[in-house]
Write an enzyme that holds these catalytic residues in place. Structure first.
Site, PDB file in Angstrom:
ATOM      1  N   GLU A 112       0.808  -1.201   0.000  1.00 57.11           N
ATOM      2  CA  GLU A 112       0.000   0.000   0.000  1.00 57.11           C
ATOM      3  C   GLU A 112       0.850   1.264   0.000  1.00 57.11           C
ATOM      4  O   GLU A 112       0.521   2.233  -0.674  1.00 57.11           O
ATOM      5  CB  GLU A 112      -0.895  -0.021   1.238  1.00 57.11           C
ATOM      6  CG  GLU A 112      -2.195   0.691   0.994  1.00 57.11           C
ATOM      7  CD  GLU A 112      -3.002   0.816   2.270  1.00 57.11           C
ATOM      8  OE1 GLU A 112      -2.764   0.029   3.209  1.00 57.11           O
ATOM      9  OE2 GLU A 112      -3.853   1.704   2.310  1.00 57.11           O
ATOM     10  N   ASP A 113       1.921   1.232   0.732  1.00 57.28           N
ATOM     11  CA  ASP A 113       2.631   2.481   0.975  1.00 57.28           C
ATOM     12  C   ASP A 113       3.936   2.645   0.207  1.00 57.28           C
ATOM     13  O   ASP A 113       4.536   3.704   0.246  1.00 57.28           O
ATOM     14  CB  ASP A 113       2.940   2.617   2.485  1.00 57.28           C
ATOM     15  CG  ASP A 113       1.651   2.698   3.301  1.00 57.28           C
ATOM     16  OD1 ASP A 113       0.608   2.993   2.692  1.00 57.28           O
ATOM     17  OD2 ASP A 113       1.707   2.469   4.508  1.00 57.28           O
TER      18      ASP A 113
END
Ligand code: MN
Length: 723
Positions: free
Chosen positions: A85-86
């Site tokens: 996600e990051d």
């Protein structure tokens, strides 16, 4: 990979140590690699607290190792849970580096996290189902719980609006879930933390009040416990006795529910006795000891050891009257029971791993898992739920969002059209396009759990026949089917109107048989198809009608057919008698009136052609005989009482399965009439038939005609004759 600094080294050691303490087995090198990978992946990011981002996955890993000590795979997945996600790393890289099992868990966690972003929680139960529909591996949920727990513990660093949203979500989605999973301890912590941010005033007040009379309470608990402790020691039971913590949120909820002040709710003391024993029996011994010292309150006794709760919770609950007449709640359980109560699914799995699980244990496990997900009633047969940690529930449903954030439940493989009809029939009816997660997609796309779907409508759009090929909901299917039928009917009616107008204008008439013939010639399956083609302008009516008229002329050869019939009839009866005798005189039948047996006849002597046989009623004969009546000569059909001649009928009617039978029955049942031939042509829904039969005379034939006319579905019956 990067060289890890001393601080990181210390963290790694702590994690490894915790894992080794709680887990059955630890792949140290894989775990170390995941640890380093996570540091590297998050090296440029910071948390809201200002700390390096890596502290978060590390803490999540620690929570998993202590709270949900299932296996090292779960811990490693926790370390990697935010990588996709990051950071710029993708799932394929994770799969290559750490294997598919870990990659799948990380992927699952990432997807769940994506769903809740920015959504206002309005239908908590649906959200919980949505979550489950996406989770195929129980470890995904465990990592997500750990992630949420750490985020809640550090929620003070984000802005108030986000605090509220996350806290609400935690209280409504994650805490009930944790409870279902049997994760008692995590549930309490999530609830109390949510409570802190959602109703800070009440939270602080309760916290303050608990603090203020803690000393007093501790003294009372001591006074209460001491005699029990002495007795347990006498019995040589190893035990731990704790003043059971009362959770702030549960106190608050009781205050609200019972509408009572803090003091009354909190006045109830509670202790827990945890016996270190493999024998459940020791719990009952302990219960006996407690009851010997303090008087039990009869209605407050519950034995969850004999009958565990749905989430496998086991314990004895009793309430006794303690010193100074105060009520004290006592819980008695073994160490194992306590662990199951606090760590739920993880503890249960671990016990199963360590011991050879008995058949009964397995059965309980299956029941429990099923109950976690729904209220135990949905029995779809005991599928291989036990296979690894895999879950296979709610896989036949998906949950998707409306643009406003409402959740809609749909069957798997649903399309945007199904979704549109789910919103409202009108929306489905006029749906012309769809956006899924902001992107325009074809209407036959397959929706997935968590998709946000927006439907674009247009007044001019209507259901399309092709939709029925991909929609899956009953509602959508029915509406589309109805619409297509209605649309078809409208088109057919339109076509019929055009046809009727046209033939009226051309002053044409078509009997049902003629229309049937026409349709057959044009190779249509039915008259509906024909009308439909007219409406859709697929037939050139002028061309068809001209061709039909011409063909009709060509087809009009009833003379020929009649000749054939007449021939048969005349030959059958044995020719004509001149003056009552078979004289051998040459004769022929006049074309103008075509006499057949049964017709009264008369002869006219010609030059060169012998005698012409006319009907007595023949206008032509009347004209020519006026000039020279002497040329008339009497002729007769051979006739006696018993002699019969062949009569012919043409019949027109509606085609039905029994028509041939009805027809022949009407003829044969009439006084010894024998059918010579019967010929039926059916076109679509009509039939046209020629029947020849032996009759005595014209009257006989006429009576048969009357009979046939009475048959249901017969339009007309005529004597077969030349026109
Ligand atoms: Mn996270």
């Amino acid at each position: 990979m990067s060289v890890i600094n001393p601080k990181h080294k210390k963290m790694l050691d702590e994690l490894l140590e915790t894992c080794k303490k709680h887990l059955p087995a630890v792949n140290e090198s894989l775990l170390t690699r995941a640890f380093e990978f996570s540091i590297e992946a998050h090296k440029n990011d910071l948390r809201a607290s200002g700390e390096p981002y890596f502290t978060h996955p590390f803490e999540v890993g620690m929570i998993v190792a202590t709270e949900f000590p299932l296996d090292d795979i779960t811990v490693i997945s926790a370390l990697l849970h935010d990588v996709i996600e990051d950071t710029d790393f993708n799932i394929d890289l994770i799969a290559r580096e750490f294997g598919k099992e870990i990659a799948d868990i990380v992927d699952g966690v990432t997807k769940i996290s994506g769903i809740f972003k920015g959504q206002e929680i309005t239908q908590a139960e649906n959200y919980r189902k949505l979550l489950l529909s996406m989770v195929k591996d129980v470890r995904v949920i465990l990592v997500k719980f750990a992630d949420r727990l750490h985020n809640m513990r550090t929620l003070e660093f984000v802005n108030p609006e986000k605090q509220r949203r996350i806290a609400q979500e935690t209280l409504e989605i994650y805490a009930p879930f944790a409870n279902r999973f049997g994760l008692g301890r995590v549930k309490w912590e999530l609830e109390d933390l949510s409570f802190k941010y959602l109703n800070n005033e009440a939270y602080e007040e309760i916290a303050r009040k608990i603090k203020s009379n803690r000393r007093e309470r501790e003294n009372y608990i001591k006074k209460f416990s001491n005699p029990i402790k002495e007795k347990l020691d006498e019995y040589n039971l190893k035990f731990e006795m704790v003043g059971r913590p009362k959770h702030l949120y549960s106190i608050y909820r009781k205050m609200v529910r019972r509408n009572k002040p803090f003091e009354e709710i909190y006045d109830l003391f509670a202790i827990r006795i945890i016996i270190d024993t493999p024998n459940n029996f020791d719990c009952y011994t302990t219960l006996g000891i407690v009851n010997e010292i303090y008087l039990p309150v009869p209605d407050r006794f519950k034995d969850y050891i004999s009958i565990p709760k749905n989430n496998n919770y086991q314990s004895i609950h009793t309430t006794v009257i303690g010193p100074d007449g105060k009520l004290v709640e006592v819980q008695i359980r073994t160490v194992k029971m306590n662990e199951v109560a606090e760590k739920g699914v993880a503890a249960h799995w671990r016990y199963k791993e360590n011991k050879a699980a008995s058949e009964k244990d397995l059965e309980n496990w299956v029941n429990w898992i099923r109950d976690i997900f729904e209220n135990a009633s949905k029995d779809e047969g005991r599928k291989d739920l036990l296979e690894s940690f895999r879950l296979n529930l709610y896989q036949d449903e998906i949950y998707v969002f409306t643009p406003k954030g409402d959740l809609k439940r749909l069957p798997v493989n649903s399309s945007p059209v199904d979704f549109a009809f789910e919103i409202h029939s009108k929306v489905g009816f006029h749906c012309i396009g769809a956006k899924v997660n902001g992107k325009i997609v074809p209407l036959d796309s397959v929706l997935h759990s968590g998709d946000q779907v927006e439907i674009i409508t247009s007044k001019n759009q209507h259901p399309n026949k092709s939709w029925s090929k991909f929609v899956v909901t009953h509602h959508a299917k029915n509406v589309i089917k109805k619409w297509i039928n209605k649309e078809e009917e409208d088109i057919i009616n339109q076509g019929k109107e055009i046809w009727d107008k046209k033939i009226k204008k051309l002053k044409l008439t078509f009997t049902p048989t003629e229309i049937s013939k026409l349709i057959l010639n044009l190779k249509y399956d039915s008259i509906k198809q024909f009308y439909k083609s007219i409406a859709q302008d697929k037939v050139n009516l002028d061309e068809v009608l001209t061709a039909t008229k011409e063909k009709e002329k060509k087809d009009r050869v009833p003379e020929l057919e009649f000749d054939k019939f007449a021939n048969i009839a005349r030959t059958d009866i044995g020719g004509i008698l001149v003056d009552g005798k078979d004289s051998g005189i040459l004769y022929s039948y006049a074309k103008c009136c075509n006499p057949i047996p049964g017709d009264p006849v008369i002869g006219y002597i010609t030059t060169g052609e012998g005698i012409k046989i006319h009907r007595k009623t023949c206008n032509n004969l009347i004209k020519i005989s006026e000039k020279d009546p002497s040329k008339l000569i009497g002729v007769q059909w051979p006739q006696s009482e018993s002699s019969l001649f062949v009569g012919g009928l043409s019949v027109l009617g509606e085609d039905s399965p029994g028509i041939l039978n009805d027809l022949s029955h009407a003829i044969v049942s009439y006084q010894n009439t024998n059918i010579k031939s019967i010929n039926i042509n059916t076109n679509d829904s009509t039939f046209e038939g020629n029947v020849t039969m032996y009759v005595q005379n014209i009257e006989h034939l006429n009576r048969i005609i009357e009979r046939i006319k009475k048959i249901k579905g017969v339009y007309s019956v005529e004597r077969f004759q030349s026109n």
